[in-house]
Design an enzyme around this catalytic site. Structure first.
Site, PDB file in Angstrom:
ATOM      1  N   LEU A 538       0.814  -1.084   0.009  1.00 17.99           N
ATOM      2  CA  LEU A 538       0.078  -0.005  -0.019  1.00 17.99           C
ATOM      3  C   LEU A 538       0.682   1.212  -0.054  1.00 17.99           C
ATOM      4  O   LEU A 538       0.551   2.247  -0.388  1.00 17.99           O
ATOM      5  CB  LEU A 538      -1.012  -0.073   1.225  1.00 17.99           C
ATOM      6  CG  LEU A 538      -2.056  -1.190   1.103  1.00 17.99           C
ATOM      7  CD1 LEU A 538      -2.576  -0.928   2.678  1.00 17.99           C
ATOM      8  CD2 LEU A 538      -2.986  -1.031   0.302  1.00 17.99           C
ATOM      9  N   GLY A 539       2.064   1.136   0.611  1.00 13.22           N
ATOM     10  CA  GLY A 539       2.842   2.526   0.479  1.00 13.22           C
ATOM     11  C   GLY A 539       4.122   2.089   1.549  1.00 13.22           C
ATOM     12  O   GLY A 539       4.310   1.059   2.028  1.00 13.22           O
ATOM     13  N   GLN A 540       4.869   3.146   1.525  1.00 15.51           N
ATOM     14  CA  GLN A 540       6.094   2.985   2.289  1.00 15.51           C
ATOM     15  C   GLN A 540       6.384   4.215   3.144  1.00 15.51           C
ATOM     16  O   GLN A 540       6.025   5.342   2.635  1.00 15.51           O
ATOM     17  CB  GLN A 540       7.273   3.003   1.175  1.00 15.51           C
ATOM     18  CG  GLN A 540       8.642   3.042   1.868  1.00 15.51           C
ATOM     19  CD  GLN A 540       9.298   1.412   2.389  1.00 15.51           C
ATOM     20  OE1 GLN A 540       8.768   0.695   1.835  1.00 15.51           O
ATOM     21  NE2 GLN A 540       9.900   1.558   3.711  1.00 15.51           N
ATOM     22  N   GLY A 541       6.822   3.924   4.469  1.00 10.42           N
ATOM     23  CA  GLY A 541       6.948   4.991   5.172  1.00 10.42           C
ATOM     24  C   GLY A 541       8.300   5.048   6.134  1.00 10.42           C
ATOM     25  O   GLY A 541       8.946   4.099   5.919  1.00 10.42           O
ATOM     26  N   GLY A 542       8.568   5.965   6.922  1.00 10.97           N
ATOM     27  CA  GLY A 542       9.731   5.941   7.776  1.00 10.97           C
ATOM     28  C   GLY A 542       9.996   4.616   8.410  1.00 10.97           C
ATOM     29  O   GLY A 542      10.907   4.029   8.892  1.00 10.97           O
ATOM     30  N   PRO A 545       7.412  -0.541   5.225  1.00  7.05           N
ATOM     31  CA  PRO A 545       6.289  -0.801   4.131  1.00  7.05           C
ATOM     32  C   PRO A 545       4.850  -1.357   4.871  1.00  7.05           C
ATOM     33  O   PRO A 545       4.921  -1.612   5.984  1.00  7.05           O
ATOM     34  CB  PRO A 545       6.661  -1.826   3.259  1.00  7.05           C
ATOM     35  CG  PRO A 545       7.762  -2.675   4.005  1.00  7.05           C
ATOM     36  CD  PRO A 545       8.413  -1.845   4.970  1.00  7.05           C
ATOM     37  N   VAL A 546       3.893  -0.734   3.980  1.00  2.81           N
ATOM     38  CA  VAL A 546       2.384  -1.331   4.565  1.00  2.81           C
ATOM     39  C   VAL A 546       1.841  -2.055   3.730  1.00  2.81           C
ATOM     40  O   VAL A 546       2.051  -1.616   2.255  1.00  2.81           O
ATOM     41  CB  VAL A 546       1.630   0.119   5.135  1.00  2.81           C
ATOM     42  CG1 VAL A 546       0.344  -0.416   5.529  1.00  2.81           C
ATOM     43  CG2 VAL A 546       2.389   0.901   6.035  1.00  2.81           C
ATOM     44  N   LYS A 560       1.543  -2.890   8.911  1.00  2.00           N
ATOM     45  CA  LYS A 560       2.651  -2.121   8.880  1.00  2.00           C
ATOM     46  C   LYS A 560       3.912  -3.164   9.335  1.00  2.00           C
ATOM     47  O   LYS A 560       3.881  -3.669  10.495  1.00  2.00           O
ATOM     48  CB  LYS A 560       2.550  -1.003   9.766  1.00  2.00           C
ATOM     49  CG  LYS A 560       3.770  -0.032   9.950  1.00  2.00           C
ATOM     50  CD  LYS A 560       3.710   1.016  10.682  1.00  2.00           C
ATOM     51  CE  LYS A 560       2.525   1.963  10.385  1.00  2.00           C
ATOM     52  NZ  LYS A 560       2.390   3.136  11.329  1.00  2.00           N
ATOM     53  N   ASP A 657       3.745  14.375  13.977  1.00  2.00           N
ATOM     54  CA  ASP A 657       4.174  14.241  12.369  1.00  2.00           C
ATOM     55  C   ASP A 657       2.824  14.061  11.865  1.00  2.00           C
ATOM     56  O   ASP A 657       2.462  13.317  10.937  1.00  2.00           O
ATOM     57  CB  ASP A 657       4.829  12.738  12.328  1.00  2.00           C
ATOM     58  CG  ASP A 657       5.428  12.526  10.983  1.00  2.00           C
ATOM     59  OD1 ASP A 657       5.651  13.653  10.333  1.00  2.00           O
ATOM     60  OD2 ASP A 657       5.688  11.625  10.479  1.00  2.00           O
TER      61      ASP A 657
END
Length: 850
Positions: A538-542, A545-546, A560, A657
């Site tokens: 679904l996405g990439q954060g600090g 990945p999710v 997550k 954040d």
């Protein structure tokens, strides 16, 4: 000639009189034993917010000492000292003094005491020079001395009149017997004690009551409904507009229970009128008062308007009717429009009959049932069952059903199980808001056709049971065949895995193991995410990945996955696991569970089908989906979520954040704040804190935090302001460029606002299909939130109040601190602080002041 001379003399005398009067009407900052307050003088608070002095009403011969907001009209006396013993208005020599025994006293022209603070002080008659009376900016009138331990020997906040100010306490101390209540005036021009008084009830959860004195006793006149940790559920305006800010501190150990509310950017007060109406008033422009909420507003608000087992609905005629299964106690009185006698049951309940020698089967056929009534103000005289993690509406129903004296139950979010064993009184049905209440009635009152429905239901249950038995038998047979080679070795394999994972989690995050979290087996997560396939990413954060996943029962989840290369990932996992499991709000993403196995650290969340806000807002092809009502709803949702974190949750949390990519959208495009890996729990204190680890995202960090590591809840307020302006404009603050000018996004927004062109900020895809007033209100709020000085920014309570009303805040100041993004990376070393920035699709950063 003589006539002209007389005129000159008269003018000179008049001027001298006015000059002497000007000196006489001086403002003072304190009252001491050597500096009393005389008629014509006023005591003023340091910020010139409140004023205290002698006053009288027009066409009245009586004079009082009172307290009011200095520059707001019409003037409202929020506290009066000598309510019951007024002075003569002709007594120009009266004064407010510090007496020889250290008390505050009002004396008339003959030095007779009219009113006294009447406290026992340790000050000797020869040492009253240490005693001083001051008026604070909160509106609290205090007497202090250097002898007492805490300095304050008396304060007006402990002796309220008809008005409650922010930070003032309404409630009681059960050990000392002290009780803070509001008492109405006798009339608009007579501050002596009237018929009505307001207080907090001792039950759990508490309610606010207005009582009316009927000679020798008092009777309830209006009530707020129970407190649900953020608002009173019997006031629809609080439910729909989320006018929170109230705090109810229930200290069982001390035996105290007090209600208060926070100060907003503008003056507010709450009063009980001489007619028994509670009014919440606000002054935004600083020149007049605006009515916010008032109660009671209509006959249904009056306590017990329809009597016992009657329900009142203001939109119907007649307004009263009996609950289903009940009939009027007196048809004659009911026809006259006198409903206070209430209703009685038509059929006796089963549990009230003699049950000797009755079989279980017979009881099941005749047992009582529950009728659901929606959107109710719950009845008075509730009993509370303490809510546990496992408590549910079904458990609440069983408790009521097993208790013959239980007449109704309700399971209320943030409260738990409420039951009623006394006559159901003061029930009201709202057009919106309220809660579901289940009324106990005899089986005969459950509705016609019940036996047929019951037979059909039993038949269906039998068929399902037969099919279930066949399926279970089939799997048992296969299990038996496999058991010949494997024995019982795998029987508890899954349970062992879960137990091991629980032990690992406890070891990993310490003693604060959140037992309410579901522990997932790692292998089941692998299956759900198709081995963390790229198609499910679904996405990439600090953090890492999710992935999207689907559990065997069909429920979709978001997983997550802690990146092993993430330096801060371990702390973020621990922080988010412990933090978000304690936070429950409709505008926060809900954590479902976690998994710990070796180096694998996983968090499992509810799946948000519309992903994050940035996937719509910054996509040229998709941002048109976000029409203005949708954007405004998202802004309100984020504001309510932040208010919960800062004020209404059991923990005071600063997110640190907040940004577009951390706002998730559910299937109805409702906003949910996510990613609490960088969040910080702080103490309930207004003081700023300092950190050596600056974390967050460039463009959303407030100046004091980005440059000095100083943070408070105003850091989130700043981020919220940036977010609001981005939602309105559809532009990223980090990639904003205006014809190569060195002008940041915030400066651009402020210049448009300052030039009266605030609507030019609106995303062009909205093409005029928006509410101009709502847009301008949001631009205004956004600019208030991004002011350089943290003290100038509103609280989230202020923000939610402004969003939910037509009341604007003060004018925003021009931002001096701006973030400018050039085409070349500019690195500004900060040796004192270790900075950690989360991913924001921006690698070019420069923080500059202009």
């Amino acid at each position: 000639m003589i006539k002209g001379l007389n005129s000159i003399i008269f003018l000179m005398l008049l001027i001298l009189s006015l000059l002497s009067l000007g000196c006489y009407c001086a403002e003072v900052q304190e009252i001491t034993n050597s500096k009393p307050l005389a008629v014509g003088q006023t005591l003023v608070s340091p910020g010139r917010i409140f004023e205290l002095g002698f006053f009288s009403f027009s066409d009245s011969s009586k004079q009082y000492v009172g307290l009011w907001h200095k520059n707001i009209y019409p003037r409202k006396q929020v506290w009066v000292a000598n309510r019951e013993r007024p002075l003569a208005v002709s007594d120009g020599l009266a004064s407010l003094i510090i007496s020889r025994n250290g008390n505050l006293e009002i004396v008339d022209g003959k030095q007779n005491s009219v009113w006294s603070s009447n406290v026992t002080s340790q000050v000797s008659t020869s040492n009253t020079s240490s005693v001083v009376a001051l008026l604070l900016d909160s509106g609290n009138f205090v007497v202090k001395n250097d002898v007492e331990a805490d300095g304050v020997v008396w304060q007006s906040f402990d002796h309220p009149g008809d008005t409650m100010l922010p930070t003032q306490l309404l409630g009681f101390d059960s050990k000392s017997g002290k009780r803070n209540v509001l008492t109405s005036w006798k009339s608009e021009n007579d501050p002596s004690v009237g018929r009505f008084w307001v207080g907090l009830s001792a039950e759990t959860p508490s309610q606010v009551f207005v009582w009316v004195n009927n000679g020798s006793d008092s009777a309830p006149y209006w009530r707020s409904g129970p407190w649900d940790k953020s608002r009173f559920i019997g006031i629809p305006e609080m439910n729909s507009q989320y006018r929170s800010g109230f705090t109810l501190d229930d200290n069982v150990e001390r035996g105290t229970k007090y209600l208060s509310w926070d100060r907003l950017l503008y003056p507010t007060y709450e009063e009980i009128s001489s007619e028994g109406i509670t009014k919440y008033m606000a002054s935004v422009e600083g020149s007049n008062w605006t009515l916010g909420v008032e109660a009671p507003k209509h006959p249904c608000d009056i306590y017990g308007a329809c009597g016992s087992f009657g329900v009142c609905k203001a939109s119907e005629s007649p307004i009263c009717k009996c609950l289903k299964g009940f009939v009027p106690k007196s048809d004659q009185e009911w026809r006259k429009g006198n409903w206070t006698g209430g209703c009685v049951r038509k059929s006796k309940m089963f549990c009230q009959r003699q049950m000797t020698n009755r079989s279980v089967a017979a009881r099941e056929k005749e047992d009582d049932g529950f009728l659901k009534m929606a959107r109710l103000k719950v009845p008075d005289l509730h009993e509370f069952y303490a809510s546990f993690v496992s408590d549910t509406s079904e458990n609440c129903k069983i408790r009521c059903l097993n208790n013959c004296s239980c007449l109704a139950y309700a399971f209320v979010n943030s409260i738990g199980c409420l039951v009623w064993s006394k006559d159901l009184i003061d029930i009201q049905q709202f057009s919106s808001g309220g809660v579901d209440v289940f009324i106990r009635v005899a089986r005969a009152e459950m509705g016609e056709g019940r036996p047929i429905k019951l037979i059909v239901s039993l038949t269906a249950i039998c068929l399902i049971s037969i099919l279930g038995a066949i399926v279970v038998g089939f799997y048992r047979m296969r299990g038996h065949q496999r058991g010949k080679t494997t024995g019982n070795a795998g029987k508890y394999e899954l349970a062992d895995k879960i137990r091991t994972s629980r032990d690992t989690l406890r070891e990993y995050i310490g003693k604060d193991d959140p037992y309410e979290l579901l522990i997932y087996d790692f292998d089941s997560i692998l299956v759900a995410t198709d081995n963390f396939s790229l198609t499910n990413k679904l996405g990439q954060g600090g953090f890492g990945p999710v992935y999207k996943g689907k559990l065997p029962e069909g429920k979709e989840i978001a997983v997550k996955r802690l990146s092993s290369s993430s330096g801060q990932g371990k702390e973020e996992f621990k922080n988010e696991t412990l933090l978000i499991s304690n936070l429950q709000h409709k505008n926060l993403v809900r954590i479902m569970g976690c998994c710990v196995k070796g180096d694998e650290k996983l968090l499992v969340y509810e799946f948000m089908p519309n992903k994050s806000l940035d996937t719509f807002l910054f996509d040229p092809m998709r941002r048109a989906v976000l029409d203005w009502p949708c954007r405004f709803n998202i802004i309100q949702g984020v504001a309510r979520g932040l208010l919960y974190l800062h004020h209404d949750s059991c923990l005071k949390v600063i997110h640190r954040d907040l940004k577009v990519s951390n706002i998730l959208l559910d299937e109805k495009m409702n906003a949910k704040i996510s990613d609490f890996g960088l969040a910080r729990i702080v103490q309930e204190t207004p003081d700023l804190e300092n950190t050596k680890r600056v974390v967050g995202t460039i463009g959303y960090m407030s100046p004091e935090y980005a440059m000095g590591g100083i943070f408070s809840e105003k850091l989130d307020v700043y981020s919220f302001g940036v977010l609001v302006l981005e939602i309105i404009s559809g532009k990223k603050n980090t990639s904003f460029c205006l014809h190569d000018q060195q002008q940041g996004f915030l400066a651009y927004a402020w210049n448009l606002w300052n030039e009266g062109k605030g609507l030019a900020l609106v995303d062009e895809v909205l093409a005029g299909s928006y509410s101009s007033s709502e847009v301008m209100r949001c631009v205004h709020i956004g600019l208030l939130c991004v002011q350089d000085n943290a003290a100038d920014r509103p609280t989230m309570l202020d923000v939610v109040f402004m969003l939910s009303s037509n009341i604007d805040g003060p004018q925003p100041k021009e931002p001096v601190f701006t973030v400018v993004y050039s085409t070349t990376p500019v690195i500004r070393p900060q040796p004192q602080y270790q900075s950690t920035f989360s991913t924001n699709d921006t690698s070019i950063t420069a923080i500059e002041g202009r």
